[in-house]
Design a protein around this motif. Sequence first.
Motif, PDB file in Angstrom:
ATOM      1  N   THR A  93      41.034 -16.789  32.247  1.00 34.50           N
ATOM      2  CA  THR A  93      39.760 -16.314  31.710  1.00 34.50           C
ATOM      3  C   THR A  93      39.893 -14.821  31.427  1.00 34.50           C
ATOM      4  O   THR A  93      40.919 -14.212  31.754  1.00 34.50           O
ATOM      5  CB  THR A  93      38.581 -16.543  32.691  1.00 34.50           C
ATOM      6  OG1 THR A  93      38.676 -15.621  33.775  1.00 34.50           O
ATOM      7  CG2 THR A  93      38.534 -17.972  33.206  1.00 34.50           C
ATOM      8  N   GLU A 135      32.664 -20.534  27.157  1.00 33.13           N
ATOM      9  CA  GLU A 135      32.150 -19.493  28.051  1.00 33.13           C
ATOM     10  C   GLU A 135      31.256 -20.131  29.102  1.00 33.13           C
ATOM     11  O   GLU A 135      30.675 -21.190  28.870  1.00 33.13           O
ATOM     12  CB  GLU A 135      31.371 -18.457  27.249  1.00 33.13           C
ATOM     13  CG  GLU A 135      32.231 -17.739  26.224  1.00 33.13           C
ATOM     14  CD  GLU A 135      31.479 -16.663  25.458  1.00 33.13           C
ATOM     15  OE1 GLU A 135      30.447 -16.174  25.965  1.00 33.13           O
ATOM     16  OE2 GLU A 135      31.936 -16.315  24.360  1.00 33.13           O
ATOM     17  N   HIS A 142      29.704 -13.588  33.909  1.00 36.70           N
ATOM     18  CA  HIS A 142      30.006 -14.303  32.661  1.00 36.70           C
ATOM     19  C   HIS A 142      31.512 -14.242  32.409  1.00 36.70           C
ATOM     20  O   HIS A 142      32.118 -13.177  32.512  1.00 36.70           O
ATOM     21  CB  HIS A 142      29.239 -13.668  31.495  1.00 36.70           C
ATOM     22  CG  HIS A 142      29.383 -14.433  30.234  1.00 36.70           C
ATOM     23  ND1 HIS A 142      28.697 -15.576  29.987  1.00 36.70           N
ATOM     24  CD2 HIS A 142      30.179 -14.206  29.155  1.00 36.70           C
ATOM     25  CE1 HIS A 142      29.040 -16.038  28.791  1.00 36.70           C
ATOM     26  NE2 HIS A 142      29.932 -15.221  28.262  1.00 36.70           N
ATOM     27  N   GLN A 143      32.097 -15.395  32.100  1.00 35.90           N
ATOM     28  CA  GLN A 143      33.527 -15.445  31.815  1.00 35.90           C
ATOM     29  C   GLN A 143      33.772 -16.275  30.560  1.00 35.90           C
ATOM     30  O   GLN A 143      33.031 -17.198  30.262  1.00 35.90           O
ATOM     31  CB  GLN A 143      34.305 -16.063  32.986  1.00 35.90           C
ATOM     32  CG  GLN A 143      34.244 -15.210  34.245  1.00 35.90           C
ATOM     33  CD  GLN A 143      35.195 -15.685  35.293  1.00 35.90           C
ATOM     34  OE1 GLN A 143      36.396 -15.801  35.041  1.00 35.90           O
ATOM     35  NE2 GLN A 143      34.692 -15.972  36.485  1.00 35.90           N
ATOM     36  N   LYS A 144      34.868 -15.939  29.888  1.00 35.45           N
ATOM     37  CA  LYS A 144      35.299 -16.701  28.732  1.00 35.45           C
ATOM     38  C   LYS A 144      36.696 -17.251  29.026  1.00 35.45           C
ATOM     39  O   LYS A 144      37.560 -16.508  29.490  1.00 35.45           O
ATOM     40  CB  LYS A 144      35.350 -15.816  27.491  1.00 35.45           C
ATOM     41  CG  LYS A 144      35.787 -16.566  26.246  1.00 35.45           C
ATOM     42  CD  LYS A 144      35.755 -15.673  25.021  1.00 35.45           C
ATOM     43  CE  LYS A 144      36.166 -16.504  23.795  1.00 35.45           C
ATOM     44  NZ  LYS A 144      36.065 -15.729  22.571  1.00 35.45           N
TER      45      LYS A 144
END
Length: 149
Positions: A93, A135, A142-144
């Motif tokens: 991520t 995401e 928040h992570q992608k």
Amino acid sequence: MEKIVFEKSDIRDFVKTTIAEKIEKLKNFIAFTLEASRDIKKTPKYDSMREEMQEEIYQMQRQLGALNDLKRNMAKVLNTATERVQLGSLVITNKARFYISVSLGEFFFEGDRFYAISPESPMAKEMMGRKGGDEFTLNKIHQKIVEVL
């Protein structure tokens, strides 16, 4: 920015080796403590010392059981490449690198930080079934997902 290539099979082997080393070290501690408990001389504190050592041995045996469970569970972890997050996936991520396998926690492999997490963990549950580019937010972070290997 240069893309770093991770060889998932090397990471899998590293996790398996780490677990095996922890098991061996714990077995040695148990053997040492058992031997030490036999060598205690009869003193006024003899009973309480032996009791404490027995409790310590019991705790180490429980830890050994948990490590053996990790070792058994690691045998079930797949080593195939996947597009979507599942057991055995290496998930990169924008914040961290996760190896969905067993609950070993943080470890360093070739200078990079990884987290070996159980598929039952909240983080793994949040990522399951997702693919690169997806995401998510967990605990207000928040992570992608950059890549799934």
